[in-house]
Design a protein around this motif. Structure first.
Motif, mmCIF file in Angstrom:
data_model
loop_
_atom_site.group_PDB
_atom_site.id
_atom_site.type_symbol
_atom_site.label_atom_id
_atom_site.label_comp_id
_atom_site.label_asym_id
_atom_site.label_seq_id
_atom_site.Cartn_x
_atom_site.Cartn_y
_atom_site.Cartn_z
ATOM 1 N N ARG A 1 -5.611 -10.053 8.856
ATOM 2 C CA ARG A 1 -5.626 -8.716 8.122
ATOM 3 C C ARG A 1 -6.752 -8.881 7.015
ATOM 4 O O ARG A 1 -7.247 -7.732 6.744
ATOM 5 C CB ARG A 1 -4.418 -8.582 7.728
ATOM 6 N N THR B 1 0.847 -1.137 -0.133
ATOM 7 C CA THR B 1 -0.064 0.119 -0.095
ATOM 8 C C THR B 1 0.851 1.262 0.021
ATOM 9 O O THR B 1 2.124 1.158 0.561
ATOM 10 C CB THR B 1 -1.042 -0.011 1.156
ATOM 11 N N GLY C 1 -6.139 8.354 1.774
ATOM 12 C CA GLY C 1 -6.103 7.184 2.622
ATOM 13 C C GLY C 1 -5.045 6.201 1.919
ATOM 14 O O GLY C 1 -4.756 6.522 1.117
ATOM 15 N N PRO C 2 -5.172 5.008 2.460
ATOM 16 C CA PRO C 2 -4.166 4.193 1.961
ATOM 17 C C PRO C 2 -4.579 3.716 0.535
ATOM 18 O O PRO C 2 -5.768 3.293 0.391
ATOM 19 C CB PRO C 2 -3.970 2.854 3.057
ATOM 20 N N LEU C 3 -3.782 3.560 -0.631
ATOM 21 C CA LEU C 3 -4.049 2.893 -1.763
ATOM 22 C C LEU C 3 -3.317 1.730 -2.168
ATOM 23 O O LEU C 3 -2.051 1.526 -1.465
ATOM 24 C CB LEU C 3 -3.488 3.989 -2.959
ATOM 25 N N GLY D 1 -3.606 1.894 -8.697
ATOM 26 C CA GLY D 1 -3.753 1.764 -7.156
ATOM 27 C C GLY D 1 -5.416 1.923 -7.052
ATOM 28 O O GLY D 1 -6.152 2.508 -7.817
ATOM 29 N N ILE D 2 -5.698 1.201 -5.742
ATOM 30 C CA ILE D 2 -7.104 1.359 -5.442
ATOM 31 C C ILE D 2 -7.471 1.560 -3.947
ATOM 32 O O ILE D 2 -6.475 1.016 -3.501
ATOM 33 C CB ILE D 2 -7.872 0.149 -6.191
ATOM 34 N N HIS D 3 -8.216 2.421 -3.585
ATOM 35 C CA HIS D 3 -8.679 2.391 -2.229
ATOM 36 C C HIS D 3 -9.473 1.258 -2.077
ATOM 37 O O HIS D 3 -10.575 1.240 -2.528
ATOM 38 C CB HIS D 3 -9.340 3.707 -2.113
ATOM 39 N N LEU D 4 -9.045 0.376 -1.081
ATOM 40 C CA LEU D 4 -9.673 -0.694 -0.682
ATOM 41 C C LEU D 4 -11.146 -0.314 -0.124
ATOM 42 O O LEU D 4 -11.946 -1.527 -0.345
ATOM 43 C CB LEU D 4 -8.931 -1.603 0.238
#
Lengths: 321, 341
Positions: free
Chosen positions: B231, A73, A79-81, B171-174
């Protein structure tokens, strides 16, 4: 100490996140897709369709989400990507790959000569004003001569000589030349030969001349403008005297028999060659318009007085300045 | 010489530049076209597919006399006008009721087409569950072995994947993953299994005969992520709608030449290759400080030739019977001689 009991009780609180399948799922994280290659079971399908579909979907999504949560990430403002790898499944493009821009005439010449491109700053230092000024544009350095309040004029200048106007005209001519070159570069990039372009201009001119209400009848004529004529078809006479027919046939045969390309086609070929150097122009400039033979005589002949004479001319010109 | 359209102002110039081919492409825009007759089912199905595709979707609200398989030229015209490369054409006829045609274009020309008949449609409104936010990227799920083997289903998978998730993102914001589109098939009929395996020459015929092909079930679910003690969360699904049951009808496979041109990839840039795209450089990686670290590979060590501590007791005895041993010893001596001198 036996902790297996505690572990078991802890594990029973949560449902399992493991996905077990005969054929392991193909997860493509880059395109956010998962493919389940296990055959669909006939029984489950017939008994409860929706339930079965949802269960297989859940397993697939679980595998995909597990893969997604294990990605590295990167923290951003939002926020985290999770950083995705490039997709494995290749999809067709919607448009072809962009074509590289065709080089301009100068770029081709510079490449052949090995001239490096140097980037000019937009601002230049002005010694008089003691500040950085634009090279061009508003209060640009290139307008210096037009804007200065006093200009040196030669003693023998014309009475109506306006140094400001002369400087401005010179600058405007440079701009116009550059614009013309840009258009020519665009035309060259679009393709097509010179004769094609000429033909198109002739056609456009012809059609524009008859595009008025009177079909061009009452238009103002320019001096030396020729009358517009349509194309007249020409035919050879059906009956010809034997002499001329023989001549024609022999001419054709000799054309076939001749060795090598004709002068005309050779000339055309030379014109088409991809040389960036215009040899004829280069010779003309190097020999100062006297031609290649004169240049050769001057350089190779070793005619001493002639060379000296040339030098003398140069020094004279220097004296004039 | 080709006539080039010259933009008259900066705004139209920007618009033209935005339409030019790019190395990394934007999301495909889909146009939803109504044919001469569309029933209620098709109207709703197209509306809800569009709501999934939003904001990269354009709806044509009027009827159009368009037959993609007979004459694709109107689609090609619209592709240029709208800068779109995907079409969904709804057309209901007596022979082919409730047909949805998915069309994909390349460079303004039709690349491939696939007609799907809508057998059953359940609207989003019929599920009283939370819905996903428009514009969020869906997950895609495909379930059946035919998606890997059968040409028709490979095409369907490629089309649907292109439809909902063509944009390459890095990238992706989960937390933004909200829904999944699941595409699964009915059980594979035994005839299909035999035909494709036993007689490969007949596979074309079987792909044309759509009656034997299993149905396609498209379901849309929203995700709920539950804690699992680790996690990775546990996923639970809830149906969101729309759900469609589709059957395969006519199709047009892509022209091989065109397909090859469409699959051409740009040359990768140097920094991308270092990042790990394309051909990977072996034994090189960048550590957290941004320093390049190399791994040196030393060949496998032969432990038999390892020199251990010399002891008298381990020495090979000088007297041993057999001519071959003697020769060996001579050889050893010969090899040792230059070292000694």
């Amino acid at each position: 100490m036996d902790v297996s009991g505690i572990l078991a009780s802890q594990a029973s609180k949560y449902k399992s996140i493991a996905v077990e399948k005969d054929v392991p799922l193909e997860v493509d994280v880059g395109s956010l897709s998962a493919t389940d290659l296990n055959p669909i079971e006939e029984e489950g399908y017939k008994i409860d369709l929706e339930e079965g579909l949802q269960n297989t979907a859940r397993d697939g999504v679980q595998a995909l989400i597990s893969a997604l949560f294990q990605l590295p990430t990167q923290s951003t403002a939002d926020g985290p990507l999770a950083m995705l790898p490039p997709p494995k499944t290749l999809l067709p493009r919607a448009k072809p790959l962009p074509k590289p821009k065709p080089p301009t005439k100068w770029e081709r010449f510079a490449a052949a000569k090995g001239i490096q491109k140097t980037k000019k700053d937009k601002k230049v230092w002005d010694e008089v004003r003691q500040e950085w000024v634009n090279r061009w544009g508003m209060r640009g350095k290139n307008k210096e001569k037009e804007e200065q309040w006093i200009t040196e004029v030669r003693a023998n200048a014309d009475i109506d000589h306006d140094p400001v106007k002369a400087a401005r005209d010179e600058r405007k001519a440079r701009v116009a030349k550059n614009e013309k070159q840009q258009v020519q570069n665009l035309g060259r990039a679009a393709g097509g030969t010179r004769s094609d372009r000429k033909q198109e201009i002739v056609k456009t001119l012809a059609s524009s001349r008859i595009s008025t209400a009177s079909m061009g009848k009452f238009d103002k004529k320019l001096d030396g403008e020729k009358k517009l004529r349509g194309v007249k078809r020409k035919f050879d006479p059906t009956e010809e005297p034997g002499e001329s027919e023989k001549k024609k046939s022999l001419a054709l045969i000799s054309k076939i028999d001749r060795e090598g390309p004709s002068k005309q086609s050779r000339h055309n070929h030379a014109g088409k060659s991809d040389d960036v150097l215009n040899v004829r122009k280069a010779v003309r400039i190097a020999s100062k318009g006297k031609g290649g033979v004169a240049l050769g005589r001057e350089l190779g002949g070793g005619n001493r007085p002639n060379v000296r004479g040339g030098r003398g001319g140069n020094s004279k010109r220097g004296g004039k300045r | 010489m080709l006539r080039t359209v010259k933009p008259r102002n900066a705004r139209s110039k920007r618009a033209l530049v935005a339409r030019e081919p790019k190395e990394v492409e934007d999301t495909r825009t889909a146009v939803f076209v109504k044919g001469t007759h569309t029933g209620e089912i098709l109207n709703n199905a197209m509306k809800e597919l569009m709501s999934l595709k939003r904001p990269n979707a354009i709806a044509f609200s009027k009827k159009n006399a368009v037959r993609p398989f007979e004459d694709p030229s109107p689609l090609e015209f619209w592709a240029g006008k709208n800068d779109a490369s995907l079409f969904v054409v709804g057309q209901s006829t007596k022979k082919r009721p409730d047909g949805l045609t998915f069309v994909r274009t390349f460079d303004g020309k039709v690349l491939d087409m696939c007609e799907l008949g809508v057998d059953k449609f359940v609207s989003m409104a019929e599920f009283k569950t939370p819905k996903s936010t428009p514009g969020h990227r869906p997950l895609m799920h495909f379930a059946s072995e035919l998606f890997d083997t059968h040409p028709r289903f490979i095409q369907v998978k490629s089309l649907l994947l292109d439809f909902f998730g063509s944009e390459v993102i890095d990238g992706i914001h989960l937390a933004g993953i909200e829904h999944v589109i699941s595409v699964s098939l009915a059980p594979t009929p035994s005839t299909l299994n035999n035909a494709t395996q036993a007689i490969p020459g007949l596979s074309d015929e079987s792909s044309d005969d759509t009656k034997n092909l299993p149905k396609i079930h498209i379901r849309t679910y929203t995700l709920r992520l539950l804690s699992s003690g680790t996690r990775v969360p546990r996923v639970e699904l809830a149906p969101m709608g729309p759900s469609l049951d589709l059957s395969l009808r006519r199709h047009r496979p892509p022209d091989p030449e065109m397909w090859k041109a469409a699959m051409r990839r740009p040359k990768l840039k140097k920094q991308d290759i270092e990042k790990g795209l394309g051909k990977k450089k072996k034994n090189l990686d960048t550590d957290e400080m941004g320093d390049l670290r190399g791994r040196v590979h030393v060949g496998k060590q032969d432990l038999d030739k390892l020199q251990t501590r010399k002891m008298k007791g381990l020495k090979r005895g000088p007297v041993e019977s057999g001519s071959s041993d003697e020769e060996d010893e001579e050889g050893q001596k010969k090899s040792k001689r230059p070292k000694a001198s």
